[in-house]
Design an enzyme around this catalytic site. Structure first.
Site, PDB file in Angstrom:
ATOM      1  N   GLY A  14       0.772  -1.238   0.000  1.00  0.00           N
ATOM      2  CA  GLY A  14       0.000   0.000   0.000  1.00  0.00           C
ATOM      3  C   GLY A  14       0.802   1.286   0.000  1.00  0.00           C
ATOM      4  N   SER A  15       1.987   1.288  -0.610  1.00  0.00           N
ATOM      5  CA  SER A  15       2.741   2.552  -0.632  1.00  0.00           C
ATOM      6  C   SER A  15       2.063   3.575  -1.553  1.00  0.00           C
ATOM      7  CB  SER A  15       4.199   2.321  -1.027  1.00  0.00           C
ATOM      8  OG  SER A  15       4.320   1.999  -2.383  1.00  0.00           O
ATOM      9  N   ASN A  16       1.455   3.108  -2.633  1.00  0.00           N
ATOM     10  CA  ASN A  16       0.701   4.053  -3.475  1.00  0.00           C
ATOM     11  C   ASN A  16      -0.544   4.557  -2.752  1.00  0.00           C
ATOM     12  OD1 ASN A  16       1.813   4.510  -6.290  1.00  0.00           O
ATOM     13  ND2 ASN A  16       2.104   2.304  -6.017  1.00  0.00           N
ATOM     14  N   ARG A  67     -14.738 -15.923  -9.911  1.00  0.00           N
ATOM     15  CA  ARG A  67     -14.385 -14.530 -10.178  1.00  0.00           C
ATOM     16  C   ARG A  67     -15.615 -13.620 -10.276  1.00  0.00           C
ATOM     17  NH1 ARG A  67      -9.280 -13.202 -11.326  1.00  0.00           N
ATOM     18  NH2 ARG A  67      -8.429 -15.179 -11.955  1.00  0.00           N
ATOM     19  N   MET A  92      -4.013  -7.281  -6.699  1.00  0.00           N
ATOM     20  CA  MET A  92      -3.465  -8.390  -7.485  1.00  0.00           C
ATOM     21  C   MET A  92      -4.544  -9.377  -7.923  1.00  0.00           C
ATOM     22  SD  MET A  92      -0.447  -7.354  -7.583  1.00  0.00           S
ATOM     23  CE  MET A  92       0.491  -8.697  -8.266  1.00  0.00           C
ATOM     24  N   HIS A 111       0.767   1.238 -13.046  1.00  0.00           N
ATOM     25  CA  HIS A 111       1.592   0.105 -13.481  1.00  0.00           C
ATOM     26  C   HIS A 111       3.060   0.546 -13.535  1.00  0.00           C
ATOM     27  CE1 HIS A 111       2.355  -3.726 -15.424  1.00  0.00           C
ATOM     28  NE2 HIS A 111       3.176  -3.078 -16.235  1.00  0.00           N
ATOM     29  N   ASP A 147      -3.726  -3.910 -18.633  1.00  0.00           N
ATOM     30  CA  ASP A 147      -2.674  -2.887 -18.754  1.00  0.00           C
ATOM     31  C   ASP A 147      -2.669  -2.200 -20.121  1.00  0.00           C
ATOM     32  OD1 ASP A 147      -1.820  -3.509 -16.161  1.00  0.00           O
ATOM     33  OD2 ASP A 147      -0.415  -5.019 -16.852  1.00  0.00           O
ATOM     34  N   GLU A 176       5.936   6.681  -9.063  1.00  0.00           N
ATOM     35  CA  GLU A 176       4.529   6.292  -8.906  1.00  0.00           C
ATOM     36  C   GLU A 176       3.844   7.177  -7.864  1.00  0.00           C
ATOM     37  OE1 GLU A 176       3.639   2.091  -8.412  1.00  0.00           O
ATOM     38  OE2 GLU A 176       5.510   1.534  -9.367  1.00  0.00           O
TER      39      GLU A 176
HETATM   40  C1  GRF Z   1       3.224  -0.891  -7.612  1.00  0.00           C
HETATM   41  O1  GRF Z   1       4.461  -1.079  -8.225  1.00  0.00           O
HETATM   42  C2  GRF Z   1       2.148  -0.682  -8.643  1.00  0.00           C
HETATM   43  O2  GRF Z   1       2.608  -0.023  -9.781  1.00  0.00           O
HETATM   44  C3  GRF Z   1       1.766  -2.093  -8.998  1.00  0.00           C
HETATM   45  O3  GRF Z   1       1.817  -2.791  -7.790  1.00  0.00           O
HETATM   46  C4  GRF Z   1       2.730  -2.146  -6.898  1.00  0.00           C
HETATM   47  C5  GRF Z   1       1.979  -1.834  -5.652  1.00  0.00           C
HETATM   48  O4  GRF Z   1       2.819  -1.314  -4.652  1.00  0.00           O
HETATM   49  N1  GRF Z   1       0.476  -2.136  -9.646  1.00  0.00           N
HETATM   50  P1  GRF Z   1       2.189  -0.664  -3.353  1.00  0.00           P
HETATM   51  O5  GRF Z   1       1.318  -1.748  -2.706  1.00  0.00           O
HETATM   52  O6  GRF Z   1       1.397   0.525  -3.759  1.00  0.00           O
HETATM   53  O7  GRF Z   1       3.350  -0.319  -2.484  1.00  0.00           O
END
Ligand code: GRF
Length: 202
Positions: A14-16, A67, A92, A111, A147, A176
């Site tokens: 979850g860094s984004n 799904r 994911m 991405h 993508d 990102e």
């Molecule tokens: C990131 O590299 C994003 O581009 C990809 O999955 C990763 C997620 O990282 N889709 P985080 O969980 O946001 O740290």
């Protein structure tokens, strides 16, 4: 100011998500995160959301027979939260066409490559294996093809001599964390249009 209600879907670190939380905490940011949903209960992103006082939900895909059923539950949960835009941030799971259709032009993803290069998993390793000298990240609308949706923004990152996948990943992640909040801001400001499969920022 009316803020755009946004849900963020995660599966892990979850860094984004954190970058979006931090941006949304700035005065005047035009979007508000109303929910964080994970398909994994151990995802660290859930803790980040809780620390920021954002409601969290876990929908374990393994609890559903397929799904379609999982995506239907996700869709219903999203409606319940009042989200008008969904940000995938390290979520994911492949999602069904029906889900994509329901959220057309309201579903975005980040991405870790300059799409259309290096779709799918291990984009950083793909970049190293190919020997490109530049890579980066892409924020795009999600369409049926993985993508491949209309590109909202990208940032270029150099690939350096001796890079490992981890080193490149870390460098791309910094980009990102700038790109995703920027894309969200533009959308929330109503400046992003999709015309003939391409994004125009007005
Ligand atoms: C990131 O590299 C994003 O581009 C990809 O999955 C990763 C997620 O990282 N889709 P985080 O969980 O946001 O740290």
């Amino acid at each position: 100011m009316q803020k755009l209600p946004v849900a963020v879907l995660i599966s892990g670190r979850g860094s984004n998500l954190q970058a979006l939380i931090d941006a949304a905490a700035q005065p005047g940011f035009p979007a508000k995160i109303v929910a964080v949903i994970s398909n994994k209960k151990e995802a660290y992103g859930l803790t980040r959301a809780q620390n920021a006082g954002i409601p969290t939900y876990v929908l374990n895909h393994k609890d559903y027979p397929g799904r379609e059923h999982f995506d239907e539950a996700l869709h219903m949960k999203l409606l319940e939260t009042g989200a008008e835009l969904v940000c995938l941030a390290g979520f994911m799971r492949l999602i069904t066409e029906k889900f994509v259709d329901s959220w057309q032009n309201r579903l975005i993803n980040i991405h870790p490559s300059l799409l259309p290069s290096f779709k799918g998993l291990h984009a950083q390793q793909q970049a190293l294996d190919t020997g490109v000298k530049l890579s980066g990240c892409t924020v795009h609308f999600v369409t049926k093809e993985m993508d491949a949706g209309p590109i909202i923004t990208q940032e270029v990152v150099p690939v350096l001599e001796g890079d490992t996948a981890e080193a490149l990943e870390a460098r791309i992640l910094e980009a990102e964390h700038r790109c995703y909040p920027q894309a969200l801001r533009w959308i929330a400001e109503g400046r992003v249009r999709v015309e003939n499969g391409k994004v125009r920022i007005t």
